[in-house]
Write a protein that holds these residues in place. Structure first.
Motif, PDB file in Angstrom:
ATOM      1  N   UNK A  33       0.842  -1.202   0.000  1.00  0.00           N
ATOM      2  CA  UNK A  33       0.000   0.000   0.000  1.00  0.00           C
ATOM      3  C   UNK A  33       0.876   1.250   0.000  1.00  0.00           C
ATOM      4  N   UNK A  34       1.971   1.214   0.777  1.00  0.00           N
ATOM      5  CA  UNK A  34       2.886   2.357   0.812  1.00  0.00           C
ATOM      6  C   UNK A  34       3.486   2.606  -0.567  1.00  0.00           C
ATOM      7  N   UNK A  35       3.894   1.534  -1.250  1.00  0.00           N
ATOM      8  CA  UNK A  35       4.465   1.677  -2.594  1.00  0.00           C
ATOM      9  C   UNK A  35       3.434   2.236  -3.572  1.00  0.00           C
ATOM     10  N   UNK A  36       2.221   1.677  -3.542  1.00  0.00           N
ATOM     11  CA  UNK A  36       1.157   2.141  -4.448  1.00  0.00           C
ATOM     12  C   UNK A  36       0.804   3.595  -4.155  1.00  0.00           C
ATOM     13  N   UNK A  37       0.697   3.928  -2.857  1.00  0.00           N
ATOM     14  CA  UNK A  37       0.372   5.296  -2.464  1.00  0.00           C
ATOM     15  C   UNK A  37       1.438   6.271  -2.964  1.00  0.00           C
ATOM     16  N   UNK A  38       2.713   5.876  -2.818  1.00  0.00           N
ATOM     17  CA  UNK A  38       3.799   6.742  -3.289  1.00  0.00           C
ATOM     18  C   UNK A  38       3.720   6.972  -4.797  1.00  0.00           C
ATOM     19  N   UNK A  39       3.427   5.897  -5.544  1.00  0.00           N
ATOM     20  CA  UNK A  39       3.352   6.038  -6.997  1.00  0.00           C
ATOM     21  C   UNK A  39       2.173   6.911  -7.414  1.00  0.00           C
ATOM     22  N   UNK A  40       1.032   6.761  -6.729  1.00  0.00           N
ATOM     23  CA  UNK A  40      -0.135   7.602  -7.037  1.00  0.00           C
ATOM     24  C   UNK A  40       0.182   9.066  -6.751  1.00  0.00           C
TER      25      UNK A  40
END
Length: 562
Positions: free
Chosen positions: A504-511
């Motif tokens: 989730x942290x990785x996805x949130x950062x990319x968004x």
């Protein structure tokens, strides 16, 4: 509960288990945590400085490693509960873990496995002037890194459950021993983290990356030997067969009988085997509950079922209740994902903050990568004072014999995590404004001498306290509430939540990067932290954490302990 056996599957006749056996298991967990945190804190820097990968992609690669190592832990839990038992699962996967660490050590030692470091200074790194890493070199590094993740995945759900198995369920002090065990277990996790953030970082600075990663492999090798030395002392629980097969049988049987009625003349009873023991090896019988009534149809015994029905058509009440319990544990566990998101962001992104701050403590200058040791120190302090301070004080308020129930402790941890990330946003806003006002806006790898890094200790210590309450409470909650033959799978829930938090942290950062970095504007997560807006990210996490805590309160209020 079920009767423990020795390693050969025979009933235990001599004195085994207890705290002595548990301490051998603590040693194994401590070494695994040294390796896990040693990789997590050093691998981002290794990929950036040695493999010449951009900082953001290095952080995301490490986030993915952390996530995969935790999410795939359900595999270790499945193998332990279904076929191997917890002891043999740990034994096999610690060996795999050691092989992965050895491979990472070679990657940092053999020059052919890394790009040339000639003419590669800090300015060249920032401008992308260093020799690019070859694709096969990164392929090798990823292969050994994920081999390590695979080894960790097999160990993690089994170690806490195997340690808790060492205590006699029939003992009058069983719950007290279990409560203390999980606190000591997390203390061993913390000691491993402290060693990783201090000694391993020191070795890396003095002797290089190869020695640092080699020390992780040596620690794992020593812990493996300790674990095997304790073999005669261990108590074992027999594996109960594939838990996933039993879950599938309940779902298939319930679907096949979805049209059947409890009031039909064809209804005989809810099916259960006669006698004191259940049909599932390693599990006692579980009484029927009224939750998830649709699943009860799997145990609906009809006249047409005959004398020897297929388990894909008729399941026992105990088997159905196992599935119900696994479903009931999901909402509370899911609410801890947000804490893992915050921990992941701190572990990878707060390092960028520290590079801009003064890390001197008197005449002593602490390395940047040592800063994450402070949450570990706060955890160590809290666990040391837990029984002498927190339990007596909270007992007066709650009336609970151990100070607070498991779910109350999880809730306390979530509240403290909100305070931590809110403070992180406040301080980051101040740090960024200070950097711009004093001419450091474009110099993001230079420390500002008049702004101390120790302001970060507030967020670090608060998140350490949150970990103690939330994750220790969750581990104990999952072990005690889980079905006897599914305790490793249930313990894997905590690791899965942690792994999902990394993803989730990785996805949130990319968004965030894609939305805020449009039209040539610097994103919130710009490589130059002084033009980025980390404070906005932290406040976004605080808002999401408040929403998450509201969901936890709803789930905890509905939950009924077994």
């Amino acid at each position: 509960g079920t009767s423990p056996v020795n390693i050969r599957g025979k009933p235990i006749l001599s004195k085994t288990g207890g705290w002595i056996a548990a301490f051998f298991i603590f040693g194994n967990e401590m070494a695994e945590r040294i390796a896990y945190f040693g990789l997590s804190v050093n691998m981002v820097a290794f990929m950036f400085y040695v493999m010449h990968r951009p900082f953001s992609s290095s952080a995301n690669a490490v986030n993915n490693f952390l996530g995969i190592s935790q999410v795939s832990s359900v595999l270790g839990g499945f193998l332990a509960d279904a076929y191997l038992g917890r002891y043999w699962t740990i034994a096999i996967f610690t060996t795999i873990y050691l092989m992965g660490l050895t491979g990472i050590t070679l990657s940092a030692t053999i020059s052919a496995l890394m790009p040339s470091q000639d003419h590669c200074d800090q300015l060249s790194l920032i401008l992308g002037g260093c020799e690019k890493v070859k694709s096969w070199q990164m392929l090798y590094l990823y292969a050994v890194l994920y081999l390590t993740a695979f080894g960790a995945a097999g160990i993690r759900p089994c170690v806490s459950s195997f340690g808790a198995d060492q205590f006699d369920e029939k003992s009058r002090d069983y719950k007290s021993h279990l409560d203390r065990f999980f606190n000591f277990f997390y203390l061993s996790v913390t000691v491993g983290a402290i060693i990783a953030f201090t000694m391993v970082v020191y070795i890396q600075m003095k002797h290089g990356w190869g020695s640092a990663f080699g020390s992780l492999a040596i620690a794992m090798a020593i812990s493996n030997m300790m674990f095997f030395v304790g073999t005669p002392l261990y108590r074992h629980k027999l594996p109960g067969g594939s838990p996933l097969t039993r879950v599938a049988q309940v779902l298939v049987a319930a679907i096949r009988k979805r049209s059947a009625s409890f009031h039909s003349s064809e209804f005989v009873s809810l099916y259960e085997v006669p006698g004191k023991h259940s049909a599932i090896r390693g599990s006692g019988k579980i009484a029927h509950t009224d939750d998830f009534r649709c699943l009860d149809k799997a145990a609906l015994q009809l006249k047409e079922d005959g004398m020897n029905p297929s388990p894909w058509r008729l399941c026992t009440v105990t088997q159905v209740e196992e599935v119900k319990i696994l479903l009931k544990l999901l909402p509370v566990t899911a609410c801890t994902i947000m804490l893992s998101v915050i921990l992941t962001e701190y572990l990878t992104l707060s390092i960028q903050q520290v590079y801009t701050l003064n890390t001197h403590l008197g005449h002593l200058k602490l390395p940047v990568t040592c800063m994450p040791v402070f949450p570990g120190l706060s955890i160590f302090l809290i666990l040391s004072l837990y029984y002498s301070t927190f339990v007596p004080l909270s007992r007066r308020i709650t009336g609970h014999p151990r100070g607070a129930s498991q779910l109350q402790r999880v809730g306390i941890g979530l509240v403290v995590s909100i305070l931590s990330v809110a403070w992180a946003g406040i301080f980051e806003r101040y740090r960024r404004s200070y950097a711009i006002e004093h001419g450091y806006g474009a110099i993001f790898l230079t420390a500002m001498p008049n702004l101390s890094a120790y302001w970060l200790l507030i967020q670090y210590c608060l998140i350490g306290i949150a970990e103690v309450f939330c994750l220790v409470g969750l581990l104990e909650f999952l072990y005690q509430e889980a079905p006897d033959a599914m305790r490793s799978v249930a313990s894997a829930y905590a690791s899965i939540a942690g792994g999902l938090g990394c993803f989730v942290a990785t996805i949130l950062n990319k968004i965030i990067e894609s939305i805020t970095g449009r039209n040539g504007n610097p994103s919130w997560l710009a490589q130059n932290i002084n033009t980025g807006r980390f404070d906005y990210l932290y406040w976004l996490l605080a808002i999401l954490s408040v929403i998450n805590f509201s969901a936890f309160l709803y789930s905890a209020k509905k939950y009924k302990y077994r």
